[in-house]
Design a protein around this motif. Structure first.
Motif, PDB file in Angstrom:
ATOM      1  N   SER A 390       0.804  -1.220   0.000  1.00 40.05           N
ATOM      2  CA  SER A 390       0.000   0.000   0.000  1.00 40.05           C
ATOM      3  C   SER A 390       0.837   1.271   0.000  1.00 40.05           C
ATOM      4  N   ARG A 391       2.104   1.168   0.395  1.00 34.03           N
ATOM      5  CA  ARG A 391       2.985   2.347   0.379  1.00 34.03           C
ATOM      6  C   ARG A 391       4.181   2.136  -0.538  1.00 34.03           C
ATOM      7  N   ASN A 392       4.057   1.191  -1.455  1.00 33.06           N
ATOM      8  CA  ASN A 392       5.193   0.848  -2.298  1.00 33.06           C
ATOM      9  C   ASN A 392       5.119   1.583  -3.639  1.00 33.06           C
ATOM     10  N   TRP A 393       5.909   2.648  -3.751  1.00 29.34           N
ATOM     11  CA  TRP A 393       6.010   3.432  -4.980  1.00 29.34           C
ATOM     12  C   TRP A 393       7.346   3.204  -5.684  1.00 29.34           C
ATOM     13  N   ARG A 563      10.286   7.359  -2.528  1.00 32.21           N
ATOM     14  CA  ARG A 563       9.277   6.970  -1.545  1.00 32.21           C
ATOM     15  C   ARG A 563       9.407   5.499  -1.164  1.00 32.21           C
ATOM     16  N   GLY A 564       9.587   5.252   0.111  1.00 37.06           N
ATOM     17  CA  GLY A 564       9.648   3.889   0.615  1.00 37.06           C
ATOM     18  C   GLY A 564      11.004   3.227   0.500  1.00 37.06           C
ATOM     19  N   ALA A 565      11.944   3.857  -0.195  1.00 37.06           N
ATOM     20  CA  ALA A 565      13.251   3.216  -0.421  1.00 37.06           C
ATOM     21  C   ALA A 565      13.989   2.962   0.882  1.00 37.06           C
ATOM     22  N   PHE A 566      13.819   3.864   1.864  1.00 32.38           N
ATOM     23  CA  PHE A 566      14.523   3.723   3.139  1.00 32.38           C
ATOM     24  C   PHE A 566      13.573   3.373   4.286  1.00 32.38           C
ATOM     25  N   ASP A 567      12.355   2.997   3.925  1.00 33.38           N
ATOM     26  CA  ASP A 567      11.343   2.654   4.934  1.00 33.38           C
ATOM     27  C   ASP A 567      11.347   1.143   5.151  1.00 33.38           C
ATOM     28  N   ARG A 612      24.027   6.777   1.649  1.00 31.26           N
ATOM     29  CA  ARG A 612      22.669   6.630   2.175  1.00 31.26           C
ATOM     30  C   ARG A 612      22.172   5.201   1.987  1.00 31.26           C
ATOM     31  N   TRP A 613      22.638   4.542   0.929  1.00 28.26           N
ATOM     32  CA  TRP A 613      22.149   3.210   0.588  1.00 28.26           C
ATOM     33  C   TRP A 613      22.884   2.112   1.333  1.00 28.26           C
ATOM     34  N   ASP A 614      24.126   2.384   1.704  1.00 20.81           N
ATOM     35  CA  ASP A 614      24.918   1.358   2.400  1.00 20.81           C
ATOM     36  C   ASP A 614      26.029   2.040   3.179  1.00 20.81           C
ATOM     37  N   GLN A 615      25.770   2.250   4.462  1.00 17.07           N
ATOM     38  CA  GLN A 615      26.726   2.971   5.300  1.00 17.07           C
ATOM     39  C   GLN A 615      28.062   2.239   5.447  1.00 17.07           C
ATOM     40  N   GLU A 616      28.050   0.942   5.241  1.00 19.99           N
ATOM     41  CA  GLU A 616      29.266   0.149   5.449  1.00 19.99           C
ATOM     42  C   GLU A 616      29.947  -0.248   4.153  1.00 19.99           C
ATOM     43  N   ASN A 617      29.622   0.417   3.066  1.00 18.41           N
ATOM     44  CA  ASN A 617      30.260   0.112   1.787  1.00 18.41           C
ATOM     45  C   ASN A 617      31.717   0.566   1.820  1.00 18.41           C
TER      46      ASN A 617
END
Length: 667
Positions: A390-393, A563-567, A612-617
């Motif tokens: 329902s919140r997946n954009w 939207r929703g990428a980090f949720d 933002r996508w991978d803090q440990e990269n």
């Protein structure tokens, strides 16, 4: 306990209505607001524009989907998604009816009597539970909340199975037999998995009723009603002749109609897998099968399997043959999104689980048997988070962000269906960014797609007329199976693609979404050109030197919608996680591109965005360290290299970085 037939029927109707209502409400609550990955964007576009979808064309889904687009509320994508929820709920309802018929046979010791009322409470309640368990099974639920053909397919599968069992209960009537073959033909207009259900059912029906029907008439009537259902395929040539927006395969001739309906272009993936790959496919199926209703309920399925055989060997063999034939079909079809092809097997498993519940409800005291009503809560609670879209954009935003990466009137070559499919919807349904020419590289291997480009972008094809004609000469041979020189058609294919780039570069910005070695064509496309990363694409530039490269703004991703990428509450399946990694990969590549050209402040912002996508990269941390060094921010550089060494103490590059940091600090 003996219950009056009228009361049984009344309670039965109420529970049947509840099955549909409960499942539909749950599906609506978890319904996707827009298009998803894979075929969702294409199918929504086809339904809205009355086009021709990929093989087998799905005329039934297209026409029914079109009806749902006429709803007076919500976006077009949301309306088409409702169609999936509706047909999945109907699947649950007819599974309830099917289960009642099946359990009635058990009550009568395998005899075909519709009036058996003994232990009617166990019959209706176990059917109710069976239907809801299947409604909340992970694969059906995941396809009930987005635009896909599988909910409708599952409904038709459940319907034909219901008609088979009902026809053997009422052997004096022939109506159900005729309806069975009609819906069998109709279902073939939606998905070929119906064959794995209908063929064993037809054999069962023939032998079960051979004493009450004329064999010749049975066959003739069967053929007539199948053809009546299949007549829906006339939609394909009729609509194709009108050049819709999506005209996959251009099925206007008998040859092309046959190619499309038979899925000729996908035959390379069927029955071609080596035994080692079949084992991999079976392991995947086994995990899916265990996960459908959670492992806790599978023992009930094993119990029900043997119970059905005890009561009716013919029904037992019918269900088992459907399960095995569907399993064989799915295991031998080597495509990544195969999960939904196993839905007939999962449906049979639900009947086995329900039969186990029915048996236990007959054995245990009535007060305890009521507790079985809570069983559907197990998959409902277990899979709610996973199935809630329902919140997946994410897929919609992914396509929109790809368009944002392209300047006005740009041309973009992609090999990524997860870009192309949502963009079909964005451009042709919402009417946004129609200035962008999005070309699917793999579809260029089909003549119908070249004709689509000629119709939609005549200027593009006119400029490359010579290259297109040369390629089409060999493409016709390829499509007819008479190609004698694969090397030559590949050479002409690449030449045509490069002409699209070279002959438009002065007037329009030209892009690609791939340059990596995973695509075998990539090394030969734009061979002499620079590929400048920006957002989710690379721009081709024929600059004579590095200094003349156009780089634009330093952080194009700033305009992205995520939207929703980090949720964490928005579930990401494997395909979604792969697509999200494209953001970090492209952010890193742009940062590295800017770093190599001495634009360190801009590179820094891109590397920080990538984190933002991978803090440990570690690779990004290393590049950050080098960037901080170039900006004379020694302590920040030290911090980045130390973070790398904390994870990988032997990292040689981080050690060299620390040495540079120490030298800088000592100066």
């Amino acid at each position: 306990m003996e219950i009056k037939p009228t009361r049984v029927r009344k309670n039965s109707y109420i529970l049947g209505g509840l099955v549909f209502f409960i499942s539909f409400v749950v599906y609506l609550k978890t319904l996707s607001p827009t298009v998803g990955f894979v075929d969702s964007g294409e199918l929504t576009t086809v339904a809205y524009t009355l086009g021709i979808a990929h093989p087998t064309g799905y005329p039934l889904y297209t026409l029914l989907g079109r009806l749902f687009t006429l709803l007076p509320f919500g976006s077009i994508a949301w309306r088409v998604n409702i169609a999936s929820a509706f047909f999945a709920s109907l699947s649950a309802l007819f599974l309830y009816l099917l289960s009642k018929n099946l359990f009635t046979r058990m009550l009568s010791g395998g005899e075909a009597t519709a009036t058996a009322t003994a232990t009617a409470t166990a019959t209706v309640l176990s059917s109710f539970i069976t239907a809801l368990l299947f409604a909340f099974s992970t694969t059906l639920w995941s396809h009930a909340v987005m635009a896909e053909v599988y909910s409708l397919t599952t409904f038709l599968i459940t319907l034909v199975l219901y008609l088979v069992l009902r026809s053997t209960i009422h052997e004096s009537r022939i109506t159900e037999v005729h309806l069975f073959f009609f819906f069998f033909g109709l279902a073939l207009g939606n998905h070929m998995t119906i064959l794995t259900v209908a063929l064993p059912s037809a054999v069962y029906l023939f032998f079960k009723r051979r004493s009450t029907i004329n064999s010749t008439l049975f066959i003739l009537y069967s053929i007539f009603f199948i053809l009546l259902g299949l007549s829906l395929y006339f939609y394909l040539p009729i609509r194709s002749a009108q050049d819709p927006v999506m005209n996959w395969g251009e099925p206007t001739t008998w040859t092309r109609i046959f190619w499309h309906i038979s899925g000729k272009q996908y035959s390379v993936w069927f029955l071609k897998s080596p035994f080692s790959l079949l084992l991999v496919h079976f392991q995947r199926f086994l995990q899916l099968w265990i996960d459908q209703f959670t492992p806790y309920l599978l023992p009930l399925g094993i119990l029900g399997f043997f119970y059905i055989f005890k009561k009716s060997k013919r029904v037992g063999f019918l269900l088992l043959s459907i399960f095995l034939l569907n399993l064989f079909y799915g295991l031998n079809y080597d495509i990544p999104d195969i999960d939904a092809f196993f839905l007939p097997s999962f449906l049979i498993t639900a009947l086995w689980v329900g039969s186990g519940i029915f048996l236990l409800m007959e054995i245990v005291p009535k007060g305890i048997s009521i507790l079985f009503l809570f069983l559907p809560l197990i998959p409902l609670i277990s899979y709610y988070g996973k199935s809630d879209k329902s919140r997946n954009w994410i897929a919609y935003d992914y396509g929109m962000n790809a368009l944002r990466s392209i300047e006005e009137n740009g041309i973009c070559l992609t090999n990524n269906w997860d870009i192309y499919s949502p963009v079909l919807y964005i451009q042709n349904v919402e009417g946004r960014r129609k200035d962008v020419v999005m070309i699917d590289k793999e579809l260029l291997r089909r003549s119908w797609y070249l004709n689509t480009l000629k119709r939609e972008y005549p200027w593009l094809m006119r400029r490359s007329r010579e290259e297109v004609l040369d390629y089409e000469e060999y493409l016709d041979q390829f499509e007819r199976g008479t190609l004698k020189s694969p090397a030559e058609i590949q050479r002409r294919f690449i030449r045509m693609i490069n002409s699209f780039i070279e002959k438009n570069l002065e007037e329009r910005p030209v892009y690609t979404t791939f340059i990596n070695g995973l695509d075998q064509d990539a090394p030969f496309i734009g061979l002499e050109m620079f590929k400048v990363p920006r957002g989710l694409a690379y721009q081709f530039q024929s600059a004579s030197g590095e200094d003349s490269l156009r780089i634009w703004d330093d952080l194009p991703q700033a305009d992205f919608s995520l939207r929703g990428a980090f949720d964490d509450k928005v579930y990401k399946d494997e395909r979604t996680r792969i697509r999200l990694r494209d953001y970090s990969r492209m952010g890193f590549e742009r940062g590295a591109f800017l770093f190599q050209r001495g634009r360190f402040n801009e590179a820094l912002r891109n590397f920080q965005w990538t984190l933002r996508w991978d803090q440990e990269n570690l690779l990004t941390r290393l590049q950050l360290g080098h960037t901080y060094l170039q900006l004379e921010e020694v302590e920040k550089a030290r911090e980045e290299f130390q973070r790398v060494l904390a994870v990988d103490p032997g990292n040689a590059e981080a050690r060299r970085g620390m040495e540079r940091v120490d030298r800088k600090a000592g100066e």
